[in-house]
Write a protein that holds these residues in place. Structure first.
Motif, PDB file in Angstrom:
ATOM      1  N   HIS A  96      -1.855   3.485 -17.042  1.00  0.00           N
ATOM      2  CA  HIS A  96      -1.961   3.170 -15.201  1.00  0.00           C
ATOM      3  C   HIS A  96      -0.449   3.849 -14.780  1.00  0.00           C
ATOM      4  CE1 HIS A  96      -5.222   1.456 -17.673  1.00  0.00           C
ATOM      5  NE2 HIS A  96      -4.183  -0.139 -18.073  1.00  0.00           N
ATOM      6  N   LEU A  97      -0.245   4.747 -14.884  1.00  0.00           N
ATOM      7  CA  LEU A  97       0.918   5.396 -13.749  1.00  0.00           C
ATOM      8  C   LEU A  97       0.563   5.871 -12.979  1.00  0.00           C
ATOM      9  CD1 LEU A  97       3.675   6.486 -16.208  1.00  0.00           C
ATOM     10  CD2 LEU A  97       3.846   4.478 -14.923  1.00  0.00           C
ATOM     11  N   SER A  98       0.734   5.312 -11.598  1.00  0.00           N
ATOM     12  CA  SER A  98      -0.010   6.337 -10.540  1.00  0.00           C
ATOM     13  C   SER A  98       1.436   6.766  -9.605  1.00  0.00           C
ATOM     14  CB  SER A  98      -0.925   5.420  -9.839  1.00  0.00           C
ATOM     15  OG  SER A  98      -0.154   4.522  -9.134  1.00  0.00           O
ATOM     16  N   VAL A  99       1.690   7.551  -9.161  1.00  0.00           N
ATOM     17  CA  VAL A  99       2.339   7.972  -8.362  1.00  0.00           C
ATOM     18  C   VAL A  99       1.974   8.699  -7.114  1.00  0.00           C
ATOM     19  CG1 VAL A  99       4.415  10.219  -7.827  1.00  0.00           C
ATOM     20  CG2 VAL A  99       3.337  10.111 -10.694  1.00  0.00           C
ATOM     21  N   SER A 100       3.029   8.163  -5.531  1.00  0.00           N
ATOM     22  CA  SER A 100       2.407   9.073  -4.236  1.00  0.00           C
ATOM     23  C   SER A 100       3.945   8.705  -3.461  1.00  0.00           C
ATOM     24  CB  SER A 100       1.625   7.428  -3.614  1.00  0.00           C
ATOM     25  OG  SER A 100       2.237   6.421  -4.063  1.00  0.00           O
ATOM     26  N   VAL A 101       3.497   9.614  -2.459  1.00  0.00           N
ATOM     27  CA  VAL A 101       4.795   9.330  -1.603  1.00  0.00           C
ATOM     28  C   VAL A 101       4.330   8.995  -0.573  1.00  0.00           C
ATOM     29  CG1 VAL A 101       5.669  11.360  -0.032  1.00  0.00           C
ATOM     30  CG2 VAL A 101       5.141  11.352  -2.728  1.00  0.00           C
ATOM     31  N   LEU A 102       6.101   7.844   0.633  1.00  0.00           N
ATOM     32  CA  LEU A 102       5.937   7.296   1.651  1.00  0.00           C
ATOM     33  C   LEU A 102       6.739   7.683   2.656  1.00  0.00           C
ATOM     34  CD1 LEU A 102       4.550   5.355  -0.294  1.00  0.00           C
ATOM     35  CD2 LEU A 102       5.684   3.113   0.176  1.00  0.00           C
ATOM     36  N   TYR A 103       6.030   7.549   3.593  1.00  0.00           N
ATOM     37  CA  TYR A 103       6.747   8.240   4.496  1.00  0.00           C
ATOM     38  C   TYR A 103       7.526   6.860   6.080  1.00  0.00           C
ATOM     39  CZ  TYR A 103       9.281  10.925   8.986  1.00  0.00           C
ATOM     40  OH  TYR A 103       9.841  11.004  10.171  1.00  0.00           O
ATOM     41  N   TYR A 153      14.878  18.937  12.944  1.00  0.00           N
ATOM     42  CA  TYR A 153      15.659  19.181  12.766  1.00  0.00           C
ATOM     43  C   TYR A 153      16.051  19.882  11.410  1.00  0.00           C
ATOM     44  CZ  TYR A 153      16.979  16.264  16.521  1.00  0.00           C
ATOM     45  OH  TYR A 153      17.500  15.694  18.120  1.00  0.00           O
ATOM     46  N   GLY A 154      15.540  20.033  10.377  1.00  0.00           N
ATOM     47  CA  GLY A 154      15.227  20.221   8.717  1.00  0.00           C
ATOM     48  C   GLY A 154      15.681  19.561   8.766  1.00  0.00           C
ATOM     49  N   THR A 155      15.719  18.006   8.462  1.00  0.00           N
ATOM     50  CA  THR A 155      16.041  17.197   7.567  1.00  0.00           C
ATOM     51  C   THR A 155      15.007  16.115   7.376  1.00  0.00           C
ATOM     52  OG1 THR A 155      17.787  17.758   8.266  1.00  0.00           O
ATOM     53  CG2 THR A 155      17.484  15.429   7.105  1.00  0.00           C
ATOM     54  N   VAL A 156      14.182  16.133   5.933  1.00  0.00           N
ATOM     55  CA  VAL A 156      13.111  14.791   5.544  1.00  0.00           C
ATOM     56  C   VAL A 156      13.287  14.008   5.115  1.00  0.00           C
ATOM     57  CG1 VAL A 156      10.972  15.339   5.481  1.00  0.00           C
ATOM     58  CG2 VAL A 156      11.293  16.582   7.269  1.00  0.00           C
ATOM     59  N   GLY A 157      13.140  12.662   5.329  1.00  0.00           N
ATOM     60  CA  GLY A 157      13.298  11.605   4.088  1.00  0.00           C
ATOM     61  C   GLY A 157      11.819  11.547   3.737  1.00  0.00           C
ATOM     62  N   LEU A 158      11.896  11.410   2.303  1.00  0.00           N
ATOM     63  CA  LEU A 158      10.678  10.651   1.627  1.00  0.00           C
ATOM     64  C   LEU A 158      11.051   9.433   0.766  1.00  0.00           C
ATOM     65  CD1 LEU A 158       8.566  14.369   0.796  1.00  0.00           C
ATOM     66  CD2 LEU A 158       8.738  12.451   3.115  1.00  0.00           C
ATOM     67  N   ARG A 159       9.893   9.090   0.500  1.00  0.00           N
ATOM     68  CA  ARG A 159      10.210   8.054  -0.818  1.00  0.00           C
ATOM     69  C   ARG A 159       8.954   8.419  -1.895  1.00  0.00           C
ATOM     70  NH1 ARG A 159      11.580   1.499  -0.419  1.00  0.00           N
ATOM     71  NH2 ARG A 159      13.687   2.989  -0.370  1.00  0.00           N
ATOM     72  N   LEU A 160       9.550   8.477  -3.096  1.00  0.00           N
ATOM     73  CA  LEU A 160       8.501   8.448  -4.482  1.00  0.00           C
ATOM     74  C   LEU A 160       8.040   7.552  -4.691  1.00  0.00           C
ATOM     75  CD1 LEU A 160       6.929  11.228  -6.191  1.00  0.00           C
ATOM     76  CD2 LEU A 160       8.064  10.282  -7.514  1.00  0.00           C
ATOM     77  N   VAL A 161       7.280   7.014  -4.986  1.00  0.00           N
ATOM     78  CA  VAL A 161       6.527   5.585  -5.964  1.00  0.00           C
ATOM     79  C   VAL A 161       5.676   5.889  -7.181  1.00  0.00           C
ATOM     80  CG1 VAL A 161       5.557   3.564  -5.090  1.00  0.00           C
ATOM     81  CG2 VAL A 161       6.399   4.530  -3.784  1.00  0.00           C
ATOM     82  N   VAL A 162       6.161   5.753  -7.889  1.00  0.00           N
ATOM     83  CA  VAL A 162       5.815   5.095  -9.697  1.00  0.00           C
ATOM     84  C   VAL A 162       5.227   3.242  -9.899  1.00  0.00           C
ATOM     85  CG1 VAL A 162       5.273   6.322 -11.594  1.00  0.00           C
ATOM     86  CG2 VAL A 162       6.788   7.125 -10.173  1.00  0.00           C
ATOM     87  N   LEU A 163       4.327   3.645 -10.102  1.00  0.00           N
ATOM     88  CA  LEU A 163       3.761   1.472 -10.447  1.00  0.00           C
ATOM     89  C   LEU A 163       2.921   2.339 -11.719  1.00  0.00           C
ATOM     90  CD1 LEU A 163       1.856   1.263  -6.996  1.00  0.00           C
ATOM     91  CD2 LEU A 163       4.125   0.001  -7.926  1.00  0.00           C
ATOM     92  N   GLY A 164       2.829   0.873 -12.165  1.00  0.00           N
ATOM     93  CA  GLY A 164       2.154   1.323 -13.491  1.00  0.00           C
ATOM     94  C   GLY A 164       2.433  -0.277 -14.792  1.00  0.00           C
ATOM     95  N   LYS A 165       2.491   0.349 -15.909  1.00  0.00           N
ATOM     96  CA  LYS A 165       2.556  -0.579 -16.908  1.00  0.00           C
ATOM     97  C   LYS A 165       2.662   0.257 -18.057  1.00  0.00           C
ATOM     98  CE  LYS A 165      -0.002  -3.893 -15.167  1.00  0.00           C
ATOM     99  NZ  LYS A 165       0.364  -5.012 -15.141  1.00  0.00           N
TER     100      LYS A 165
END
Length: 210
Positions: A96-103, A153-165
């Motif tokens: 049940h791994l799921s991957v998403s991106v947050l800003y 500005y040419g700079t972007v900060g993102l967060r990758l999130v992985v959830l699962g069991k």
């Protein structure tokens, strides 16, 4: 006067009630569970499984733009993720791994479900999920504005999130499911006309909670 107990020869016949049978069965089950628990604890203490490690090695951004009318965001990107099992005696099952991106703690891609994975002892697996690309995602006006400013500005900060069991496997013993929560903070350098792999401004940092 009649005797209360019947004798056959020198022996005495005792009658067992259903209550005695239940007590004996309960005692056997208790002893079995106690033995199984001690065995599992012993194996756990001997093998001492360590939690897996995650790392992002590359990111490709094909689309990251506001749509009209706002506030909707259209995104297509691909993350190359390495997961490492540091255990020499313990394997790992992922489910049940799921991957998403947050800003700024707001989801900008729909979660992508990964297939079940089995990771052998002391090994690595590379994942390359493609995120977004399935239509615009509704976001807050602040997210649209913030992304627009950071892209300028040419700079972007993102967060990758992985959830699962996950489950640990040591020999013939497999544990129950444990939740896994992975967050990776990525700081990217975007230039005008980007359309592929983009460089990191700093090495991504991943935190794994099991």
């Amino acid at each position: 006067m009649a005797e209360d107990h019947k004798h056959k020869g020198s022996g005495v016949r005792f009658r067992y009630t259903p209550r005695d049978t239940r007590r004996a069965l309960f005692g056997c089950i208790t002893i079995f569970l106690l033995g199984a628990g001690i065995t599992a604890l012993t194996v756990w203490l001997v093998y001492r499984p360590q939690k897996p490690r995650f790392a992002i090695v590359s990111v490709a951004v094909f689309n990251l733009s506001n749509t009209s009318p706002p506030p909707f965001l259209s995104t297509t990107m691909q993350f190359s993720i390495i997961t490492t099992n540091p255990n020499k005696r313990v394997s790992i099952f992922y489910n049940h791994l799921s991957v998403s991106v947050l800003y700024h703690n707001q989801m900008i891609t729909q979660p992508v479900t990964m297939p079940p994975l089995f990771q052998k002892q002391h090994s690595t697996i590379q994942l390359a999920p493609i995120l977004g690309g399935g239509g615009a995602v509704p976001v807050s006006p602040e997210v649209c504005y913030g992304l627009g400013m950071e892209e300028a500005y040419g700079t972007v900060g993102l967060r990758l999130v992985v959830l699962g069991k996950l489950r640990w496997k040591a020999g013939a013993i497999t544990t129950g499911h444990y939740g896994i929560y992975v967050t990776c903070d990525v700081l990217l350098r975007l230039s005008k006309g980007f359309g592929g792999q983009v460089p990191f401004i700093a090495s991504p940092v991943c935190d794994v909670d099991v």
